[in-house]
Design an enzyme around this catalytic site. Structure first.
Site, PDB file in Angstrom:
ATOM      1  N   LEU A   1      -4.132   0.225  -1.990  1.00 28.07           N
ATOM      2  CA  LEU A   1      -3.822  -1.439  -1.114  1.00 28.07           C
ATOM      3  C   LEU A   1      -2.952  -0.953  -0.632  1.00 28.07           C
ATOM      4  CD1 LEU A   1      -4.087  -4.122  -4.011  1.00 28.07           C
ATOM      5  CD2 LEU A   1      -5.612  -3.483  -2.633  1.00 28.07           C
ATOM      6  N   ASP A   2      -2.766  -1.712   1.029  1.00 26.60           N
ATOM      7  CA  ASP A   2      -1.992  -1.559   2.123  1.00 26.60           C
ATOM      8  C   ASP A   2      -0.701  -1.585   1.531  1.00 26.60           C
ATOM      9  OD1 ASP A   2      -3.766  -0.727   3.903  1.00 26.60           O
ATOM     10  OD2 ASP A   2      -3.857  -2.881   4.971  1.00 26.60           O
ATOM     11  N   ARG A   3       0.419  -0.838   1.988  1.00 28.54           N
ATOM     12  CA  ARG A   3       2.398  -1.367   1.164  1.00 28.54           C
ATOM     13  C   ARG A   3       2.462  -2.772   1.142  1.00 28.54           C
ATOM     14  NH1 ARG A   3       7.429   1.784   1.742  1.00 28.54           N
ATOM     15  NH2 ARG A   3       8.461   0.552   1.104  1.00 28.54           N
TER      16      ARG A   3
END
Length: 226
Positions: free
Chosen positions: A60-62
């Site tokens: 997942l994107d940060r």
């Protein structure tokens, strides 16, 4: 060790909530990441000596929070990786986005190009070199007349870089709090959350669906608004 919200765990997989702003795996910031946090948890809980195996199945994107699955064995990692490639592995997201939609549900199909140097993606002509098809469907769950924001459920067909963020922004419904592609909510937390994950268990083959909703605070108050 940081607090870890575990949604499901057995000998083969562990499903957890990734809080926003924690990397899925170690990056150049050297901030604590999910892979390391879960390895520490397994090491401490089961008194494991030496290195703990943990397979990163997806990311997942940060800035994005939500549900993630990790493999506790290399066999489980391999089989889940296969499910990702064969699109058996499915993820659904919630987003709070700018504006009111003309249609309550629909499909977005675009071609995206990833700019590696600047770590951004953009919608391009399908004939552009290295352009990749991106497809998702959306369904509007509710609209806040006061805030002019919509709560939207998103189902991904492809897994492109920053896909949901870029496609919604291009559709003129950018995600609230998106610092890269958004128009509103600068300085706020991005309102994008991976809330549902469906897999076939890598050993039992049982169909499994896990859910994890964001707390209804801040921008996510829209979840409990009538």
């Amino acid at each position: 060790m940081q607090n870890l919200k575990i949604v499901f765990e057995d000998n083969h997989i562990i499903v957890v909530e990734k809080p926003p702003n924690i990397p899925s795996q170690a990056d150049r910031t050297e901030d604590m990441d999910m892979l390391t946090i879960i390895k520490q948890y397994i090491k401490e809980k089961y008194n494991k000596p030496g290195n703990v195996y943990l397979g990163l199945v997806h990311r997942l994107d940060r800035p994005v929070g939500g549900i993630m699955i990790f493999a506790k064995t290399s066999k489980a990692a391999s089989r889940l990786g296969e499910q990702v490639r064969e699109k058996i592995f499915k993820k659904k997201y919630l987003a709070v986005v700018d504006g009111k939609f003309e249609q309550k549900e629909g499909i977005l199909e675009d071609y995206l190009y990833k700019d590696e140097r600047n770590n951004v993606s953009r919608v391009v002509n399908k004939n552009k070199k290295n352009a990749k098809l991106a497809k998702l469907d959306y369904k509007v769950l509710k609209y806040s007349e006061v805030k002019k924001l919509s709560l939207v459920k998103i189902n991904l067909y492809t897994g492109r870089h920053h896909q949901i963020r870029v496609q919604l922004s291009n559709f003129e419904h950018s995600i609230f709090g998106d610092q890269k592609y958004g128009t509103r909510g600068k300085g706020k937390q991005i309102a994008l959350w991976a809330y549902e994950l469906s897999i076939q268990h890598p050993v039992t083959k049982k169909e499994m669906t896990f859910q994890d909703l964001p707390e209804p605070i801040g921008t996510w108050c829209i979840l409990r608004e009538e």
